[in-house]
Design a protein around this motif. Sequence first.
Motif: not given
Length: 86
Positions: A69-74
């Motif tokens: 999820k952090a990758n997508a948000s980034r």
Amino acid sequence: MANTKSAIKRIRKIATQTLVNKARKSKYRNAIKKMNLLLEENKKDEALKFLPKLNSELMKVAKTGIIKKANASRNISRITKKISAL
């Protein structure tokens, strides 16, 4: 090689799930490539129209665990910053 009936079934199940995951990952990568192309060509209006679709695609992939999820948000954050810089 699997030697129980349940292990053989799991191998079949994993093979189909791998195909699904590859298709989803390909779809999300293509969406990012399309957005980067729009940004390179300075097409701000089209990029703004495509942003919700990209956001949706990234969050679907993150929800299923293909990327974190952090990758997508980034990715969304960086792309949004690039759009506003145009």
